[in-house]
Design a protein around this motif. Structure first.
Motif, PDB file in Angstrom:
ATOM      1  N   MET A   1     -14.371  -5.020  30.958  1.00 38.37           N
ATOM      2  CA  MET A   1     -14.848  -5.291  32.314  1.00 38.37           C
ATOM      3  C   MET A   1     -16.004  -6.278  32.270  1.00 38.37           C
ATOM      4  O   MET A   1     -16.983  -6.075  31.549  1.00 38.37           O
ATOM      5  N   GLY A   2     -15.868  -7.364  33.037  1.00 34.22           N
ATOM      6  CA  GLY A   2     -16.914  -8.377  33.121  1.00 34.22           C
ATOM      7  C   GLY A   2     -17.410  -8.521  34.537  1.00 34.22           C
ATOM      8  O   GLY A   2     -17.003  -7.767  35.433  1.00 34.22           O
ATOM      9  N   PRO A   3     -18.292  -9.491  34.784  1.00 34.90           N
ATOM     10  CA  PRO A   3     -18.875  -9.678  36.121  1.00 34.90           C
ATOM     11  C   PRO A   3     -17.850 -10.011  37.205  1.00 34.90           C
ATOM     12  O   PRO A   3     -18.056  -9.685  38.375  1.00 34.90           O
ATOM     13  N   LYS A   4     -16.738 -10.650  36.833  1.00 32.24           N
ATOM     14  CA  LYS A   4     -15.778 -11.096  37.841  1.00 32.24           C
ATOM     15  C   LYS A   4     -14.429 -10.384  37.798  1.00 32.24           C
ATOM     16  O   LYS A   4     -13.639 -10.496  38.741  1.00 32.24           O
ATOM     17  N   GLY A   5     -14.139  -9.696  36.719  1.00 32.37           N
ATOM     18  CA  GLY A   5     -12.833  -9.065  36.624  1.00 32.37           C
ATOM     19  C   GLY A   5     -12.705  -8.194  35.397  1.00 32.37           C
ATOM     20  O   GLY A   5     -13.667  -7.993  34.653  1.00 32.37           O
ATOM     21  N   SER A   6     -11.496  -7.666  35.204  1.00 29.65           N
ATOM     22  CA  SER A   6     -11.249  -6.780  34.071  1.00 29.65           C
ATOM     23  C   SER A   6      -9.913  -7.123  33.422  1.00 29.65           C
ATOM     24  O   SER A   6      -9.040  -7.741  34.028  1.00 29.65           O
ATOM     25  N   ILE A   7      -9.759  -6.713  32.174  1.00 30.82           N
ATOM     26  CA  ILE A   7      -8.510  -6.884  31.428  1.00 30.82           C
ATOM     27  C   ILE A   7      -8.183  -5.544  30.789  1.00 30.82           C
ATOM     28  O   ILE A   7      -8.971  -5.009  29.996  1.00 30.82           O
ATOM     29  N   SER A   8      -7.046  -4.985  31.129  1.00 30.45           N
ATOM     30  CA  SER A   8      -6.653  -3.682  30.596  1.00 30.45           C
ATOM     31  C   SER A   8      -5.689  -3.835  29.426  1.00 30.45           C
ATOM     32  O   SER A   8      -5.238  -4.937  29.105  1.00 30.45           O
ATOM     33  N   ASN A   9      -5.388  -2.715  28.798  1.00 29.15           N
ATOM     34  CA  ASN A   9      -4.384  -2.663  27.726  1.00 29.15           C
ATOM     35  C   ASN A   9      -4.761  -3.526  26.525  1.00 29.15           C
ATOM     36  O   ASN A   9      -3.906  -4.176  25.916  1.00 29.15           O
ATOM     37  N   VAL A  10      -6.035  -3.534  26.169  1.00 30.58           N
ATOM     38  CA  VAL A  10      -6.527  -4.336  25.048  1.00 30.58           C
ATOM     39  C   VAL A  10      -6.433  -3.522  23.757  1.00 30.58           C
ATOM     40  O   VAL A  10      -6.890  -2.384  23.696  1.00 30.58           O
TER      41      VAL A  10
ATOM     42  N   ARG B   1     -12.437 -16.532  31.442  1.00 34.34           N
ATOM     43  CA  ARG B   1     -12.524 -16.892  32.852  1.00 34.34           C
ATOM     44  C   ARG B   1     -12.174 -15.695  33.745  1.00 34.34           C
ATOM     45  O   ARG B   1     -12.786 -15.498  34.799  1.00 34.34           O
ATOM     46  N   THR B   2     -11.207 -14.909  33.319  1.00 28.50           N
ATOM     47  CA  THR B   2     -10.841 -13.711  34.081  1.00 28.50           C
ATOM     48  C   THR B   2     -12.011 -12.739  34.162  1.00 28.50           C
ATOM     49  O   THR B   2     -12.286 -12.152  35.220  1.00 28.50           O
ATOM     50  N   LEU B   3     -12.721 -12.580  33.057  1.00 28.12           N
ATOM     51  CA  LEU B   3     -13.852 -11.651  33.006  1.00 28.12           C
ATOM     52  C   LEU B   3     -15.105 -12.224  33.653  1.00 28.12           C
ATOM     53  O   LEU B   3     -15.999 -11.478  34.058  1.00 28.12           O
TER      54      LEU B   3
END
Length: 212
Positions: free
Chosen positions: A74-83, A103-105
């Motif tokens: 989880m970052g300031p602008k978004g998250s990435i799951s299933n890492v 960029r997503t995060l």
């Protein structure tokens, strides 16, 4: 796993046969997807302890494997799951992502060699209801080639050197500043991230060749 072990044994036997020399200039290329290496402290904070995780599969480099659990970044602008979480545990937590992931995060991690965590970005690591907030450790991993000292002699390179590699594919590309990493513990393989793999139209079994 059994087929991989057999292949490693055959390679080792061939290297020990008098007069044997590696003649192929082909280097196997693998896409290294986004992943996390956890420290013992952060493993415990997220899962209780390492015993709560099982090994899902062995990786191409000897002694490296993927756990059966995954986390969310989880970052300031978004998250990435299933890492994916790779093992074994390390001294310091390290998160390896691509520029697209960054960029997503909403973060700007530096391009780094694995293990160099100075002045890197931080991120939140989430596993269920448990959260760890790291203040450093996120990087864009430099593309690199793992090889043994015997491989290095064949290719005429040395540890820490940077070379150009032509990726052989339907969409061939030349990648510069590819880091050479030499160790008896390694197995010959080039690692690139998803952005680089997409640029070359990556397919399993793809190879590269060092450009002199």
């Amino acid at each position: 796993m059994q087929e991989e072990l057999i292949k490693q044994i055959v390679e080792k036997v061939m290297q020990n046969i008098e007069g044997y020399q590696q003649t192929s200039t082909e280097i196997p290329v693998e896409v290294s997807a986004r992943h996390v290496h956890l420290s013992k402290e952060h493993m415990t904070a997220l899962f209780g302890d390492e015993a709560q995780l099982a090994i899902l599969k062995e990786l191409s480099q000897p002694g490296q494997f993927q756990y059966d659990k995954r986390i969310t970044l989880m970052g300031p602008k978004g998250s990435i799951s299933n890492v994916a979480i790779l093992g074994p545990v390390r001294k310091d937590t390290q998160v390896e992502i691509s520029y697209t992931d960054a960029r997503t995060l909403g973060i700007s991690p530096p391009l780094r060699e694995s293990g160099n965590l100075e002045d890197t970005e931080g991120v939140m690591i989430v596993a269920g209801r448990r959260v760890v907030n790291i203040d450093k450790g996120v990087m864009i991993a430099k593309r690199h080639i793992h090889m043994t000292p015997e491989n290095a002699k064949v290719f005429g390179v040395e540890d820490g050197q940077q070379v150009k590699v032509r990726i052989k594919s339907q969409r061939p590309v030349v990648l510069e500043d590819v880091l050479i990493r030499v160790s008896e513990k390694y197995r010959l393989s080039m690692h690139i991230d998803h952005d680089e793999g997409n640029a070359a139209a990556y397919q399993p079994g793809m190879t590269g060749e060092i450009i002199k």
